[in-house]
Scaffold this motif. Structure first.
Motif, PDB file in Angstrom:
ATOM      1  N   MET A   1       0.849  -1.181   0.000  1.00  0.00           N
ATOM      2  CA  MET A   1       0.000   0.000   0.000  1.00  0.00           C
ATOM      3  C   MET A   1       0.882   1.227   0.000  1.00  0.00           C
ATOM      4  SD  MET A   1      -3.306   0.980   1.756  1.00  0.00           S
ATOM      5  CE  MET A   1      -3.850   2.533   1.202  1.00  0.00           C
ATOM      6  N   GLY A  67      -5.282  -1.320   3.854  1.00  0.00           N
ATOM      7  CA  GLY A  67      -5.645  -1.294   2.446  1.00  0.00           C
ATOM      8  C   GLY A  67      -6.741  -2.252   2.048  1.00  0.00           C
ATOM      9  N   THR A  82      -9.360  -3.766  -2.285  1.00  0.00           N
ATOM     10  CA  THR A  82      -7.994  -3.584  -1.828  1.00  0.00           C
ATOM     11  C   THR A  82      -7.378  -2.358  -2.475  1.00  0.00           C
ATOM     12  OG1 THR A  82      -7.143  -5.048  -3.575  1.00  0.00           O
ATOM     13  CG2 THR A  82      -7.591  -6.056  -1.429  1.00  0.00           C
ATOM     14  N   ASP A  84      -3.511  -1.504  -2.776  1.00  0.00           N
ATOM     15  CA  ASP A  84      -2.167  -2.020  -2.527  1.00  0.00           C
ATOM     16  C   ASP A  84      -1.158  -1.307  -3.403  1.00  0.00           C
ATOM     17  OD1 ASP A  84      -2.748  -4.171  -0.656  1.00  0.00           O
ATOM     18  OD2 ASP A  84      -3.691  -5.213  -2.332  1.00  0.00           O
ATOM     19  N   SER A 101      -0.625   3.274  -6.096  1.00  0.00           N
ATOM     20  CA  SER A 101      -1.532   2.364  -5.410  1.00  0.00           C
ATOM     21  C   SER A 101      -2.451   1.770  -6.457  1.00  0.00           C
ATOM     22  CB  SER A 101      -2.349   3.100  -4.353  1.00  0.00           C
ATOM     23  OG  SER A 101      -1.518   3.428  -3.262  1.00  0.00           O
TER      24      SER A 101
END
Length: 182
Positions: A1, A67, A82, A84, A101
């Motif tokens: 993340m 995240g 998510t 990440d 991200s």
């Protein structure tokens, strides 16, 4: 993340018109297993995983990490989101330092077609834009996954490129919380 600096995790639950995004709890374990064992869900992510293996290896509280949001409808988990760090060695980047991200999402098949993914992802992106101002978010999905590409476009992701990865053509897009730099 992406480094969240002083941003606390988990954030307070995020409520939308129909959904709640929250941290994982022990009661979600069965749904995590259902998600990853589902042939439908696994179609574009390398196939379903063995239910027996998932039962054996999933922790009591799966997905408890920065995240990862559980998406809840009427008190029950229907999916996950998510945010990440995209691995630098993978193709597809919009920053010279490859520090983007990446948004990901999985929903149970019975939750498909109701707009839940777009609603939940929009809420997660809104949270992210406040938590880490000015940072782009990328998304990668197989071009064959029409539903996922439509969700990405609905969220405002702009296609940047297509490339071959995991034996399939990938759609790669970027979302900016503010207009992209010129």
């Amino acid at each position: 993340m992406t480094d969240l600096g002083s941003v606390a995790w988990p954030p307070a639950p995020i409520e939308t018109e129909r959904l709640v995004l929250r941290e994982s709890e022990a009661r979600d374990r069965a749904v995590f297993i259902d998600l990853f064992a589902s042939p439908e869900v696994g179609t574009y992510i390398g196939g379903p995983q063995s239910r027996e293996e998932l039962e054996r290896t999933r922790p009591e509280i799966p997905g408890r990490r920065p995240g990862l949001f559980v998406v809840e409808l009427d008190g029950a988990m229907i999916g996950m989101i998510t945010l990440d760090q995209r691995a630098a060695e993978r193709p597809g980047h919009v920053r010279p330092d490859a520090g983007e991200s990446e948004l990901g999402y999985l929903f149970l098949p019975q939750a498909w077609g109701h707009g839940y993914a777009a609603e939940a992802c929009a809420a997660a992106l809104g949270w992210f834009a406040d938590a880490v101002p000015g940072q782009p978010v990328v998304l990668c999905t197989q071009t064959a996954n029409d539903r996922s590409v439509r969700v990405a476009e609905k969220l405002g992701f702009a296609e940047v490129e297509r490339f071959e990865e995991y034996g399939a053509e990938q759609w790669f897009g970027v979302w900016y919380p503010v207009p992209p730099p010129s």
